[in-house]
Write an enzyme that holds these catalytic residues in place. Structure first.
Site, short mmCIF file in Angstrom:
data_model
loop_
_atom_site.label_atom_id
_atom_site.label_comp_id
_atom_site.label_asym_id
_atom_site.label_seq_id
_atom_site.Cartn_x
_atom_site.Cartn_y
_atom_site.Cartn_z
CB THR A 66 -18.82 -10.85 -21.90
OG1 THR A 66 -19.51 -11.34 -23.05
CG2 THR A 66 -19.81 -10.23 -20.95
CG LEU A 216 5.53 -4.15 -12.75
CD1 LEU A 216 6.62 -5.08 -12.22
CD2 LEU A 216 6.15 -2.95 -13.47
CD GLU A 270 -14.68 -7.58 -28.10
OE1 GLU A 270 -15.10 -6.94 -29.10
OE2 GLU A 270 -15.20 -8.65 -27.73
#
Length: 299
Positions: A66, A216, A270
């Protein structure tokens, strides 16, 4: 007072403590609207809606997936219409929130999101996707993706370790080529991780000195190694450096990777699969509500 949209994972929306926390914030005068997700894509739509309404803050209520979807959605908005972001940790691992010391208590998390002065933090773009915490590739991504939900809930972070032990028995290394600032590698690798944040996989710290506002990312590469080198690998794992023989940790603002076969990659929970990836830091892309003692902020 703050105007905010809480985008909450549908599986968690009915929890009494969350409902009470939302009511408490509203009683304090905050205009807090709730949007509940059903499937991937809902979060992106709700973030776009929040940008059109001009709210001050969008709160990601759920796990790392989420958080990824909401931060990805914010990156798609024009900067002048981009609300700040808060996090209400409701997942199994909550790696990003845990690394940043965002409280798990719903009322404390919502108060932080609506009342703290947000800090500009980096996002990372990989091809046409974005992430805020960590992208793990190869073995690490396969472990995270293939760990059953029931096992995650039962064992929490330990599920990843168990599944890793199972997978390693039949794991085939990937043939890859990696290019970044002051770094090149071509050969067999087991794990690769691009770290904006510090931990993933249910509490595994991959880049203990990473900061989310330094322009970075930290890159961890684990090459294949013989069993008789296990002591050296263990030593390098505890003290990773740019000069490790099997485990390398370095910083860069960009990275390109190429593989003979498509590699599974996990972006904050994901999954995607690709054989060619380009990573770029987007400095100060969004503003995020964080505790004053957040260890992931460079001062």
């Amino acid at each position: 007072m703050t105007t905010a949209t809480l985008i909450i994972n549908g599986k968690k929306a009915g929890q009494p403590d969350i409902r009470q926390a939302v009511n408490d914030l509203r009683k304090k005068g905050h205009d807090l609207q709730v949007r509940v997700t059903w499937e991937y894509g809902d979060g992106l739509r709700y973030v776009k809606e929040a940008g059109e309404l001009g709210v001050d803050c969008v709160i990601a209520g759920g796990g790392d997936g989420t958080v990824n979807e909401v931060s990805h959605g914010l990156s798609l908005l024009a900067p002048e219409r981009r609300p700040a972001m808060g996090v209400l940790p409701l997942g199994t691992a909550n790696d990003f929130a845990t690394g940043c010391k965002i409280p798990k208590d719903p009322l404390a998390a919502l108060k932080l999101a609506t009342e703290a002065e947000p800090v500009a933090v980096d996002l990372v773009q990989v091809n046409d996707r974005y992430f805020i915490n960590i992208a793990s590739a190869g073995f690490g991504a396969a472990v995270t993706t293939e760990t059953p939900v029931e096992l995650k809930n039962f064992l929490a972070g330990g599920a990843y370790t168990l599944m890793g032990m199972i997978k390693i028995l039949n794991f085939t290394p990937y043939q890859v080529q990696v290019k970044a600032e002051n770094y090149e590698f071509e050969g067999e690798a087991v794990i690769g991780a691009v770290c904006n944040g510090r931990q993933a996989g249910g509490g595994q710290v991959l880049a203990r000195n990473a900061y989310i506002n330094d322009g970075l990312f930290d890159v961890l590469v684990v090459q294949t190694f013989p069993l008789n080198a296990i002591e050296q690998v263990t030593s390098e794992l505890h003290n990773p450096s740019p000069s490790g023989e099997y485990i390398t940790l370095f910083q860069s603002s960009w990275l390109e990777s190429f593989a003979v076969e498509p590699i599974p990659v996990n972006l904050d929970g994901e999954p995607i699969t690709s054989s060619s990836l380009r990573y770029d830091v987007l400095p100060g892309a969004i503003k995020l509500a964080l505790p004053f003692d957040c260890p992931c902020i460079a001062t």
